[in-house]
Design an enzyme around this catalytic site. Structure first.
Site, PDB file in Angstrom:
ATOM      1  N   SER A 196       1.661  -9.726  -1.011  1.00  0.00           N
ATOM      2  CA  SER A 196       1.326  -8.300  -0.869  1.00  0.00           C
ATOM      3  C   SER A 196       1.724  -7.733   0.482  1.00  0.00           C
ATOM      4  CB  SER A 196      -0.174  -8.112  -1.104  1.00  0.00           C
ATOM      5  OG  SER A 196      -0.920  -8.983  -0.276  1.00  0.00           O
ATOM      6  N   LYS A 225       0.810  -1.221   0.000  1.00  0.00           N
ATOM      7  CA  LYS A 225       0.000   0.000   0.000  1.00  0.00           C
ATOM      8  C   LYS A 225       0.843   1.271   0.000  1.00  0.00           C
ATOM      9  CE  LYS A 225      -4.463  -1.481   1.626  1.00  0.00           C
ATOM     10  NZ  LYS A 225      -4.237  -2.934   1.914  1.00  0.00           N
ATOM     11  N   GLU A 237     -10.395   6.756   3.665  1.00  0.00           N
ATOM     12  CA  GLU A 237     -11.343   5.889   4.355  1.00  0.00           C
ATOM     13  C   GLU A 237     -10.678   4.526   4.445  1.00  0.00           C
ATOM     14  OE1 GLU A 237     -11.577   3.587   1.153  1.00  0.00           O
ATOM     15  OE2 GLU A 237     -11.907   5.724   0.858  1.00  0.00           O
TER      16      GLU A 237
HETATM   17  C1  PLP Z   1      -5.039  -3.948   1.599  1.00  0.00           C
HETATM   18  C2  PLP Z   1      -4.343  -5.198   1.327  1.00  0.00           C
HETATM   19  C3  PLP Z   1      -4.739  -6.061   0.279  1.00  0.00           C
HETATM   20  C4  PLP Z   1      -5.943  -5.831  -0.575  1.00  0.00           C
HETATM   21  O1  PLP Z   1      -5.909  -4.703  -1.361  1.00  0.00           O
HETATM   22  P1  PLP Z   1      -5.690  -4.721  -2.924  1.00  0.00           P
HETATM   23  O2  PLP Z   1      -6.027  -3.333  -3.308  1.00  0.00           O
HETATM   24  O3  PLP Z   1      -6.595  -5.725  -3.518  1.00  0.00           O
HETATM   25  O4  PLP Z   1      -4.256  -5.027  -3.164  1.00  0.00           O
HETATM   26  C5  PLP Z   1      -3.991  -7.198   0.039  1.00  0.00           C
HETATM   27  N1  PLP Z   1      -2.919  -7.511   0.793  1.00  0.00           N
HETATM   28  C6  PLP Z   1      -2.520  -6.709   1.811  1.00  0.00           C
HETATM   29  C7  PLP Z   1      -1.326  -7.132   2.615  1.00  0.00           C
HETATM   30  C8  PLP Z   1      -3.204  -5.542   2.109  1.00  0.00           C
HETATM   31  O5  PLP Z   1      -2.799  -4.761   3.112  1.00  0.00           O
END
Ligand code: PLP
Length: 396
Positions: free
Chosen positions: A376, A87, A109
């Site tokens: 992610s 993010k 938000e």
């Molecule tokens: C917020 C988040 C997601 C989901 O958000 P996307 O916009 O679909 O990437 C996925 N993995 C992590 C670790 C997150 O913090």
């Protein structure tokens, strides 16, 4: 239709109050210009490298690969970024645009709080005011993230309108923005919202696949056969796909949250079950009830239980370029445990959805084929919840 009104097939667009249209136009002008502005690009990449810790590693998961016995698995390690997830890439880009537009106040938000924490982090770094809207129910469930945002100097507003959920926080943030547009920038955390937000998030997150493409060419001398990423609103997935969109031989897979199962009624599998609608300023696919209201969604993963999906993913699904699959809570928890034991990596429960699909997919492929799976985020935040899911009491 204004020139800032970017569409992806039938999806995307700008469904906002009239008062916000001039803001979206200004924002789009700044966004289009920043892509080729050397000063902006230098500052963006300096912060990505020196503050967020990029480039992130592309790691060959040898033990997983050998255990499964199919395709070679590489992990794109967004979990190693500062704040522990992808993010930060997008928030740095948007905050730089905010600065360029002369804004002094960031609003956001957040559902689980992860995007709120990322926004509060950059607001602290840039010395900007920060207000984060969160559904009342979510502030009660996510006390740790609420305190984290307060530590970083942000103000968290608990939204009691409606059901006190994420969709109500979205409406509160849009209302704040309409009222304070002169000094306020609305930071959106996923590949969603009115144009040009989905395109902006695509651009700022594409660093994931730009790096991964160069890294896999360096390591293997060829492109991968498949990319797998988890899909909430779709920002880490579009960032993971971006540099491969024009390589038709690279298959693109998004793992969305099936919760307790596609047919259980407790799910967040928007692309499999959703229908066309308009919410959060965009036309896309949403989980809706029989009256066309945004449905209450469920997943063990707080980051994946968004009731919609980025419009570009809706279009990639419609065109057949992207494939989207549901992963249940149980499959995700098993993958969380598996990658910890197999590779020594505690991955976010969101990312574990991608790991779960990678396990299935790799088993159907040959050893001379390659998958890149995006991790992610890191999973420290999820350890207590997984313990609870497995019935392990951590406190007495
Ligand atoms: C917020 C988040 C997601 C989901 O958000 P996307 O916009 O679909 O990437 C996925 N993995 C992590 C670790 C997150 O913090």
């Amino acid at each position: 239709m204004s020139e800032s009104d970017i569409r992806y097939g039938n999806y995307g667009g700008q469904f906002v109050p009239e008062a916000l249209m001039p803001e979206l136009l200004r924002l789009n002008d700044a966004f289009q210009a920043c892509k080729t502005d050397p000063a902006f690009q230098a500052e963006f990449h300096r912060l990505l490298n020196d503050y967020a810790g990029r480039p992130s590693l592309l790691y060959y998961a040898k033990r997983m690969t050998e255990d499964i016995g199919g395709a070679k698995i590489y992990l794109k390690r967004e979990d190693l970024n500062h704040t522990g997830a992808h993010k930060i890439n997008n928030v740095i880009g948007q905050a730089l645009l905010a600065k360029q537009l002369g804004k002094t106040r960031l609003i956001a938000e957040t559902g689980a709080g992860q995007h709120g924490v990322a926004t509060a982090t950059i607001a602290a770094l840039f010395g900007m005011e920060c207000v984060v809207y969160m559904g009342k129910e979510d502030t009660d469930r996510q006390r740790l993230n609420v305190f984290r945002m307060a530590l970083l100097g942000a103000k968290v507003v608990a939204v009691t309108d409606g059901q006190g959920l994420l969709k109500d926080a979205v409406n509160a943030a849009l209302a704040d923005w309409a009222q304070h547009a002169a000094d306020t920038f609305y930071v959106i955390g996923s590949a969603v919202g009115p144009a040009p937000y989905p395109a902006m998030v695509h651009e700022f997150q594409s660093v994931i696949s730009t790096e991964a493409r160069a890294q896999i060419l360096e390591a293997e001398g060829r492109l991968p056969d498949a990319i797998v990423a988890c899909c909430g609103g779709g920002s880490n997935a579009i960032g993971s796909f971006a540099a491969f969109l024009d390589d038709p031989d690279v298959m693109l897979y998004g793992a969305e949250a099936a919760g307790e199962g596609i047919d259980s009624g407790k799910t967040a599998a928007t692309l499999e079950l959703g229908s066309d609608g308009i919410f959060h300023g965009m036309a896309s696919k949403f989980l809706q009830d029989k009256d066309g209201q945004i449905a209450k969604v469920y997943s063990i993963s707080a980051g994946l239980d968004y009731p919609g999906i980025g419009p570009e993913h809706a279009a990639l699904q419609a065109s057949g370029r992207g494939h989207y699959v549901g992963i249940t809570d149980e499959e995700a928890v098993q993958a969380f445990e598996y990658i910890a034991k197999e590779e020594g990596i505690i991955a976010a429960i969101e990312s574990s959805h991608a790991v779960a699909y990678t396990r299935k997919l790799a088993a159907t492929m040959r050893p001379d084929q390659i998958i890149i799976c995006t991790l992610s985020g890191r999973g420290d935040k999820d350890v207590a919840q997984v313990a609870d899911y497995r019935g392990v009491a951590l406190n007495d």
